[in-house]
Design a protein around this motif. Structure first.
Motif, PDB file in Angstrom:
ATOM      1  N   SER A 133       0.791  -1.176  -0.135  1.00 34.00           N
ATOM      2  CA  SER A 133       0.171  -0.029   0.168  1.00 34.00           C
ATOM      3  C   SER A 133       0.887   1.153   0.097  1.00 34.00           C
ATOM      4  O   SER A 133       0.623   2.268  -0.750  1.00 34.00           O
ATOM      5  CB  SER A 133      -0.952  -0.005   1.309  1.00 34.00           C
ATOM      6  OG  SER A 133      -1.864  -1.146   1.300  1.00 34.00           O
ATOM      7  N   TYR A 134       1.911   1.289   0.895  1.00 37.09           N
ATOM      8  CA  TYR A 134       2.760   2.540   1.033  1.00 37.09           C
ATOM      9  C   TYR A 134       3.522   2.433  -0.684  1.00 37.09           C
ATOM     10  O   TYR A 134       3.590   3.752  -0.899  1.00 37.09           O
ATOM     11  CB  TYR A 134       3.782   2.212   1.922  1.00 37.09           C
ATOM     12  CG  TYR A 134       5.152   3.013   1.731  1.00 37.09           C
ATOM     13  CD1 TYR A 134       4.724   4.665   2.280  1.00 37.09           C
ATOM     14  CD2 TYR A 134       6.169   3.097   1.341  1.00 37.09           C
ATOM     15  CE1 TYR A 134       5.699   5.534   2.542  1.00 37.09           C
ATOM     16  CE2 TYR A 134       7.126   3.851   1.449  1.00 37.09           C
ATOM     17  CZ  TYR A 134       6.918   5.089   2.070  1.00 37.09           C
ATOM     18  OH  TYR A 134       7.922   6.213   1.901  1.00 37.09           O
ATOM     19  N   ALA A 177      -6.698  -7.275 -11.247  1.00 36.39           N
ATOM     20  CA  ALA A 177      -7.171  -6.490 -10.264  1.00 36.39           C
ATOM     21  C   ALA A 177      -6.263  -5.209 -10.257  1.00 36.39           C
ATOM     22  O   ALA A 177      -4.992  -5.131 -10.580  1.00 36.39           O
ATOM     23  CB  ALA A 177      -6.968  -7.331  -8.907  1.00 36.39           C
ATOM     24  N   PRO A 178      -7.130  -3.900 -10.208  1.00 38.73           N
ATOM     25  CA  PRO A 178      -6.279  -2.707 -10.425  1.00 38.73           C
ATOM     26  C   PRO A 178      -5.742  -2.485  -9.336  1.00 38.73           C
ATOM     27  O   PRO A 178      -6.156  -2.450  -8.180  1.00 38.73           O
ATOM     28  CB  PRO A 178      -7.329  -1.628 -10.720  1.00 38.73           C
ATOM     29  CG  PRO A 178      -8.662  -2.344 -10.170  1.00 38.73           C
ATOM     30  CD  PRO A 178      -8.177  -3.978 -10.303  1.00 38.73           C
ATOM     31  N   LEU A 179      -4.213  -1.915  -9.379  1.00 39.54           N
ATOM     32  CA  LEU A 179      -3.365  -1.617  -8.288  1.00 39.54           C
ATOM     33  C   LEU A 179      -3.245   0.007  -8.193  1.00 39.54           C
ATOM     34  O   LEU A 179      -3.269   0.481  -7.297  1.00 39.54           O
ATOM     35  CB  LEU A 179      -2.025  -2.411  -8.213  1.00 39.54           C
ATOM     36  CG  LEU A 179      -2.063  -3.754  -8.040  1.00 39.54           C
ATOM     37  CD1 LEU A 179      -0.757  -4.485  -8.252  1.00 39.54           C
ATOM     38  CD2 LEU A 179      -2.495  -3.965  -6.583  1.00 39.54           C
ATOM     39  N   GLY A 223     -11.307   2.410  -4.951  1.00 38.54           N
ATOM     40  CA  GLY A 223     -12.420   3.030  -4.809  1.00 38.54           C
ATOM     41  C   GLY A 223     -13.601   2.179  -4.199  1.00 38.54           C
ATOM     42  O   GLY A 223     -13.318   1.868  -3.107  1.00 38.54           O
ATOM     43  N   LYS A 224     -14.663   2.086  -4.913  1.00 42.71           N
ATOM     44  CA  LYS A 224     -15.556   0.984  -4.380  1.00 42.71           C
ATOM     45  C   LYS A 224     -15.495  -0.536  -4.815  1.00 42.71           C
ATOM     46  O   LYS A 224     -16.245  -1.313  -4.486  1.00 42.71           O
ATOM     47  CB  LYS A 224     -16.912   1.533  -4.801  1.00 42.71           C
ATOM     48  CG  LYS A 224     -17.276   2.810  -4.569  1.00 42.71           C
ATOM     49  CD  LYS A 224     -18.781   3.348  -4.971  1.00 42.71           C
ATOM     50  CE  LYS A 224     -19.115   4.800  -4.491  1.00 42.71           C
ATOM     51  NZ  LYS A 224     -20.580   5.040  -4.710  1.00 42.71           N
ATOM     52  N   GLN A 238      -4.599   7.275  -8.434  1.00 43.82           N
ATOM     53  CA  GLN A 238      -5.431   6.599  -7.553  1.00 43.82           C
ATOM     54  C   GLN A 238      -4.805   5.386  -7.266  1.00 43.82           C
ATOM     55  O   GLN A 238      -4.759   4.394  -8.126  1.00 43.82           O
ATOM     56  CB  GLN A 238      -6.705   6.664  -7.976  1.00 43.82           C
ATOM     57  CG  GLN A 238      -7.833   5.788  -7.087  1.00 43.82           C
ATOM     58  CD  GLN A 238      -9.317   5.851  -7.819  1.00 43.82           C
ATOM     59  OE1 GLN A 238      -9.337   5.658  -8.826  1.00 43.82           O
ATOM     60  NE2 GLN A 238     -10.096   5.505  -7.054  1.00 43.82           N
ATOM     61  N   ALA A 239      -4.529   4.897  -6.033  1.00 44.80           N
ATOM     62  CA  ALA A 239      -3.688   3.770  -5.525  1.00 44.80           C
ATOM     63  C   ALA A 239      -4.698   2.813  -4.713  1.00 44.80           C
ATOM     64  O   ALA A 239      -5.622   3.362  -3.928  1.00 44.80           O
ATOM     65  CB  ALA A 239      -2.506   4.049  -4.887  1.00 44.80           C
ATOM     66  N   ALA A 240      -4.581   1.615  -5.054  1.00 47.52           N
ATOM     67  CA  ALA A 240      -5.459   0.593  -4.196  1.00 47.52           C
ATOM     68  C   ALA A 240      -4.834   0.646  -2.779  1.00 47.52           C
ATOM     69  O   ALA A 240      -3.520   0.951  -2.443  1.00 47.52           O
ATOM     70  CB  ALA A 240      -5.313  -0.520  -4.937  1.00 47.52           C
ATOM     71  N   GLU A 241      -5.731  -0.003  -1.878  1.00 45.68           N
ATOM     72  CA  GLU A 241      -5.118  -0.389  -0.316  1.00 45.68           C
ATOM     73  C   GLU A 241      -5.358  -1.843  -0.443  1.00 45.68           C
ATOM     74  O   GLU A 241      -6.395  -2.355  -0.571  1.00 45.68           O
ATOM     75  CB  GLU A 241      -5.687   0.484   0.563  1.00 45.68           C
ATOM     76  CG  GLU A 241      -5.475   2.049   0.417  1.00 45.68           C
ATOM     77  CD  GLU A 241      -4.292   2.293   1.292  1.00 45.68           C
ATOM     78  OE1 GLU A 241      -3.743   1.557   2.221  1.00 45.68           O
ATOM     79  OE2 GLU A 241      -3.614   3.361   1.108  1.00 45.68           O
ATOM     80  N   LEU A 242      -4.395  -2.458   0.435  1.00 47.67           N
ATOM     81  CA  LEU A 242      -4.419  -3.983   0.832  1.00 47.67           C
ATOM     82  C   LEU A 242      -4.859  -4.181   2.392  1.00 47.67           C
ATOM     83  O   LEU A 242      -4.326  -3.257   3.187  1.00 47.67           O
ATOM     84  CB  LEU A 242      -3.069  -4.716   0.525  1.00 47.67           C
ATOM     85  CG  LEU A 242      -3.090  -5.147  -0.889  1.00 47.67           C
ATOM     86  CD1 LEU A 242      -2.977  -4.238  -2.012  1.00 47.67           C
ATOM     87  CD2 LEU A 242      -2.052  -6.265  -1.186  1.00 47.67           C
TER      88      LEU A 242
END
Length: 445
Positions: free
Chosen positions: A163-164, A224-226, A247-248, A231-235
């Motif tokens: 995530s970082y 799966a988008p990262l 996002g959603k 816009q960054a994904a969170e795990l």
């Protein structure tokens, strides 16, 4: 005369820029992630208008980078899996905790009881060996539980790192897009972003998509988008379940994502869980079969046999125990028979050993499954260790190929500096000649 002077000045400026580029390459020859830069010249527009610097390019090859990221992900996957696979293999094969050895001890105690089935000492030996079996399984359960807790912690740390890294990449996307829009240099920003992508590829398998505005989109190997623009994904990790949110959209991740995280998920779903499930099956089967045989026998008081083992069907390994109700006298060693009227009765008195042979047979049939479990773990561990070595070799080769193209070759740069120095001196000489020619012309009037 002005044309001669302007041509020489353009050559002087071009040579000076080229020397700066080569000097920067040399200065960064030991900088991690640095891609050497190469200057491109072009003829200035118009007839005999000299030279111009058309571009300063990063020398990179996207296919080479993809190869590094793929092999880095493969190595991290196998390496992340191996620590838990190797531990589980060693745990199951430890002599002091070996299930087969514990079963052999119970069988030996039963064999000793054949001679004097009513002996309190022999009966106590059977109960003690059963307790020893339970203690060994309890220690294995504790060790496997600890491994899953450790695995969850490592997953959480890895998810935090991912995530970082994605947040940092989103920031670089933003900075690069702004630089591209302004026409500013982006080489340093792209090098730093590429280094972060390499780090990300060790955490999970990735695919990348470049855009004209300089931004880079990243997704997992299964789509799966990262990272989309800025816009960054969170795990997130819940126990040993890993999810990704952008996002959603929420995606549950499996070991197919590759990388270190994929290896950790595989350690859970492909090693720890199946091992626990195998032990659950073995212990529930052992308990049911032993208790079933005991139920067909009779104890020293002539009562039907009581169960030796108890367990919770939802967690056999974690609850496997010797029944609190079993005593030395209640071990049903006396055989049973049909009295001819449909009643099951004792076949003999306190010295009868008819049911001990049945118990020995049941315990003797339990070792195969455990041996198969150890064999599967050993085979999988050997194969995975081979995969670790292969993936490491492939990653080393990919890095070497990339460095041969993008890395700084000091000998080549020294040659370039000498060439551009000569180019600079030659253009300076042209300027000097132009100056002398101009002075000569002035003296003629």
């Amino acid at each position: 005369m002005s044309g001669l002077l302007s041509n020489a000045l353009s050559g002087l400026n071009a040579a000076n820029t080229a020397l700066s580029v080569s000097g920067n390459n040399v200065a960064n020859s030991a900088t991690e992630g640095y891609s050497r830069q190469a200057i491109q010249f072009a003829t200035a527009q118009g007839s005999l208008n000299g030279v111009k610097v058309s571009n300063v390019d990063r020398v990179v090859n996207s296919f080479y980078n993809d190869d590094i990221w793929r092999t880095s992900s493969d190595w991290a996957y196998y390496n992340g899996l191996q620590s838990y696979l190797g531990y589980t293999e060693e745990l199951m094969g430890t002599t002091s905790l070996n299930f087969n050895d514990a079963i052999s001890q119970v069988t030996a105690a039963l064999n000793s009881s054949l001679a004097e089935p009513e002996s309190q000492a022999y009966r106590q030996e059977v109960l003690s060996s059963a307790d020893a079996l339970v203690n060994k399984m309890s220690q294995i359960n504790g060790a496997l539980t600890d491994q899953r807790e450790q695995l969850s912690k490592e997953m959480t740390q890895t998810a935090s790192s991912i995530s970082y890294t994605l947040r940092k990449l989103a920031d670089y996307n933003d900075r690069i897009a702004i630089a591209v829009a302004k026409g500013d240099p982006t080489a340093e920003l792209e090098d730093n972003r590429e280094l972060l992508v390499t780090q990300l590829s060790s955490y999970m398998g990735i695919t990348t998509t470049s855009h004209d505005d300089g931004t880079l989109d990243i997704s997992t190997v299964n789509g799966a988008p990262l990272l989309i623009g800025t816009q960054a994904a969170e795990l997130a990790v819940n126990g040993t379940e890993v999810s990704l949110t952008l996002g959603k959209q929420v995606f549950r991740l499996t070991d197919r994502i590759g990388g270190q995280m994929g290896g950790l998920i595989a350690a859970d779903t492909g090693v720890l869980q199946p091992t626990v499930e195998s032990l659950n099956t073995m212990l529930s089967q052992l308990s049911d079969e032993v208790n079933g045989v005991l139920a067909q026998g009779f104890d020293l008081n002539g009562n039907p046999g009581a169960p030796l083992f108890i367990y919770d069907a939802n967690d056999p390994l974690g609850t496997f125990a010797v029944s609190d109700s079993i005593t030395i006298d209640s071990l049903a060693f006396i055989g049973g028979k049909d009295d001819g009227s449909g009643n099951w009765v004792a076949a003999g008195g306190v010295g009868d050993n008819g049911n001990i042979a049945n118990l020995i047979k049941v315990f003797g049939n339990q070792s195969d499954d455990y041996s198969l479990l150890i064999g599967r773990l050993a085979s999988k561990s050997n194969e995975n260790q081979s995969n670790v070595k292969t993936a490491q070799a492939l990653n080393d080769n990919a890095s070497k190929t990339r460095d041969n193209l993008s890395g700084v070759n000091l000998d080549e740069e020294a040659s370039n500096i000498l060439y551009y120095q000569q180019m600079y001196q030659a253009n300076a000489k042209v300027i000097s000649v132009a100056d002398e020619t101009f002075k000569t012309l002035l003296n003629m009037f």
